[in-house]
Motif scaffolding. Structure first.
Motif, short mmCIF file in Angstrom:
data_model
loop_
_atom_site.label_atom_id
_atom_site.label_comp_id
_atom_site.label_asym_id
_atom_site.label_seq_id
_atom_site.Cartn_x
_atom_site.Cartn_y
_atom_site.Cartn_z
N PRO A 39 1.63 -9.61 4.46
CA PRO A 39 0.44 -9.24 5.25
C PRO A 39 0.54 -7.78 5.69
O PRO A 39 1.62 -7.30 6.06
N ARG A 40 -0.58 -7.08 5.62
CA ARG A 40 -0.60 -5.64 5.91
C ARG A 40 -1.47 -5.33 7.12
O ARG A 40 -2.47 -5.99 7.36
N LYS A 41 -1.07 -4.29 7.84
CA LYS A 41 -1.84 -3.80 8.98
C LYS A 41 -3.02 -2.99 8.42
O LYS A 41 -2.84 -2.16 7.53
N THR A 42 -4.22 -3.26 8.92
CA THR A 42 -5.38 -2.51 8.45
C THR A 42 -6.11 -1.78 9.57
O THR A 42 -6.87 -0.86 9.30
N LYS A 112 1.46 -9.03 -6.10
CA LYS A 112 1.47 -10.40 -5.57
C LYS A 112 0.46 -10.63 -4.46
O LYS A 112 0.58 -11.57 -3.69
N HIS A 113 -0.56 -9.78 -4.38
CA HIS A 113 -1.68 -9.98 -3.47
C HIS A 113 -2.90 -10.36 -4.31
O HIS A 113 -3.19 -9.70 -5.32
N SER A 135 -4.78 -9.93 4.37
CA SER A 135 -4.63 -11.06 5.29
C SER A 135 -5.72 -12.06 4.89
O SER A 135 -6.47 -11.83 3.95
N ARG A 136 -5.84 -13.14 5.63
CA ARG A 136 -6.86 -14.15 5.33
C ARG A 136 -8.27 -13.56 5.48
O ARG A 136 -9.17 -13.92 4.73
N PRO A 170 1.12 -0.24 6.16
CA PRO A 170 2.31 -0.81 6.80
C PRO A 170 2.22 -2.33 6.87
O PRO A 170 1.13 -2.90 6.94
N ALA A 171 3.37 -2.99 6.85
CA ALA A 171 3.42 -4.44 6.99
C ALA A 171 2.92 -4.81 8.39
O ALA A 171 3.15 -4.09 9.36
#
Length: 173
Positions: A39-42, A112-113, A135-136, A170-171
């Protein structure tokens, strides 16, 4: 006596139909979402920092400095090259599922996304967009607009740029 017996039978029948639930109620799990390896920070990410001129070298030379395109696509940045090619990055972008429901395309993977890849002609140009699940509910959009290429050629140009932009997010903590 028949009244007492009838009342007793009624109590037993009612007692046999009642039950109690032990413990706390458990929420139903969410349906499976798109594949997200990390999951990544957006939030609060400048999309103009996710790729550099060096990352776009294989596409050509920059015509001018990348520009924010908030009025057309919120949270986006447009890179225009001298060689009739444009690249747009947007983050955070709508969900993977929303893109899947709105656009013709196919599901592929980017590091893998889950990625919804959609390509189509616009005049002499081929436009391909990759909506990469971070993310979802959010994604990273990477799009390319290039004159005189096929969908496969545009996809091949888009893929390394999409991977680089995703790696620079970033994660999520």
């Amino acid at each position: 006596m028949s009244r007492s017996l009838l009342l007793l039978v009624a109590v037993f029948l009612m007692a046999g139909c009642s039950y109690s639930i032990q413990g706390e109620p458990v929420a139903e799990p969410l349906p499976p979402g798109p594949a997200v390896a990390t999951p990544r920070k957006t939030a609060n990410i400048d999309p103009c920092t996710l790729i550099t001129d060096a990352d776009l070298k294989s596409l050509g030379t920059p015509k001018y400095k990348p520009t924010a395109q908030s009025e057309k696509v919120p949270n986006s940045c447009l890179f225009v090259m001298n060689e009739d090619v444009q690249v747009m990055i947007a983050v955070p972008y709508r969900s993977f599922d929303e893109s899947k429901n709105r656009q013709k395309g196919s599901e592929v993977q980017t590091l893998k996304h889950a990625t919804w890849l959609s390509c189509g002609p616009e005049g002499d140009n081929m436009v391909c967009t990759a909506t990469i699940a971070t993310s979802r509910n959010e994604s990273l959009l990477v799009a390319i607009n290039k004159k005189g290429v096929t969908a496969l050629q545009a996809t091949n140009l888009l893929e390394p740029v999409a991977q680089t932009a995703l790696k620079r997010l970033p994660a999520a903590s």
